[in-house]
Design a protein around this motif. Structure first.
Motif, PDB file in Angstrom:
ATOM      1  N   LYS A   1       0.816  -1.208   0.000  1.00  0.00           N
ATOM      2  CA  LYS A   1       0.000   0.000   0.000  1.00  0.00           C
ATOM      3  C   LYS A   1       0.856   1.266   0.000  1.00  0.00           C
TER       4      LYS A   1
ATOM      5  N   GLN B   1       0.919   4.410  -2.760  1.00  0.00           N
ATOM      6  CA  GLN B   1       0.678   5.802  -2.394  1.00  0.00           C
ATOM      7  C   GLN B   1       1.807   6.709  -2.876  1.00  0.00           C
TER       8      GLN B   1
ATOM      9  N   GLY C   1      -8.087   7.194  -3.309  1.00  0.00           N
ATOM     10  CA  GLY C   1      -9.161   6.771  -2.413  1.00  0.00           C
ATOM     11  C   GLY C   1      -9.292   5.260  -2.346  1.00  0.00           C
ATOM     12  N   GLN C   2      -9.168   4.599  -3.484  1.00  0.00           N
ATOM     13  CA  GLN C   2      -9.259   3.140  -3.511  1.00  0.00           C
ATOM     14  C   GLN C   2      -8.112   2.506  -2.740  1.00  0.00           C
TER      15      GLN C   2
ATOM     16  N   LYS D   1      -6.341   3.884  -0.367  1.00  0.00           N
ATOM     17  CA  LYS D   1      -6.465   4.220   1.054  1.00  0.00           C
ATOM     18  C   LYS D   1      -7.533   3.381   1.755  1.00  0.00           C
ATOM     19  N   SER D   2      -8.682   3.196   1.114  1.00  0.00           N
ATOM     20  CA  SER D   2      -9.792   2.538   1.804  1.00  0.00           C
ATOM     21  C   SER D   2      -9.926   1.043   1.561  1.00  0.00           C
ATOM     22  N   ASN D   3      -9.503   0.565   0.407  1.00  0.00           N
ATOM     23  CA  ASN D   3      -9.790  -0.825   0.051  1.00  0.00           C
ATOM     24  C   ASN D   3      -8.604  -1.758   0.060  1.00  0.00           C
ATOM     25  N   LYS D   4      -7.420  -1.251   0.134  1.00  0.00           N
ATOM     26  CA  LYS D   4      -6.265  -2.115  -0.067  1.00  0.00           C
ATOM     27  C   LYS D   4      -5.514  -2.331   1.236  1.00  0.00           C
TER      28      LYS D   4
END
Length: 143
Positions: free
Chosen positions: A62, A66, A119-120, A122-125
């Motif tokens: 992750k 980023q 966003g993906q 940060k929130s899903n991975k």
């Protein structure tokens, strides 16, 4: 193969003749992921380098995703500003103006897409170590 990143074998071919088959080793996978996670300022300006990494985000941690997104975003913001400065020096009804408007629109669209990817990530991975990397043939056979 010399570095031990790939192993060569053979498999039955479509016409009865053996074909060469290559497989990535654990060391090769580790090196590939390290290289994918390295993203220079020059890479940030290269569409292919960026899209290749995005396509393999599932295999990267992750934090590296980023960093890649932040670098691309910084490049796009800089590019958008440069295009705006160029736009000021061009006649409003010229073809040059039309071309610059088009490129600025593309950059804005990609900035929106990068924001969505942020966003993906940060929130899903989660912080995955590695998912299997499949070849086209292996994926096609599973379908």
């Amino acid at each position: 193969m010399q570095n031990g990143w790939v192993k060569q074998g053979s498999a039955p071919g479509d016409r009865g003749l053996p074909r060469k088959q290559y497989r990535i080793t654990a060391a090769g996978r580790e090196d590939l992921l390290e290289r994918l996670g390295t993203f220079s300022e020059e890479d940030a300006g290269d569409d292919g380098a960026f899209l290749f990494r995005v396509a393999l985000f599932d295999a990267l941690p992750k934090q590296k995703c980023q960093v890649i997104l932040a670098a691309r975003k910084a490049f796009l913001i800089s590019r958008f500003k440069q295009l705006g400065e160029l736009r000021e020096g061009v006649g409003a009804r010229s073809f040059g103006s039309a071309a610059l408007d088009r490129v600025q629109t593309l950059v804005q669209g990609e900035l929106s897409w990068v924001h969505k990817l942020e966003g993906q990530v940060k929130s899903n991975k989660g912080d995955l170590k590695c998912t299997p990397l499949h070849t086209y043939r292996a994926t096609a056979r599973q379908s």
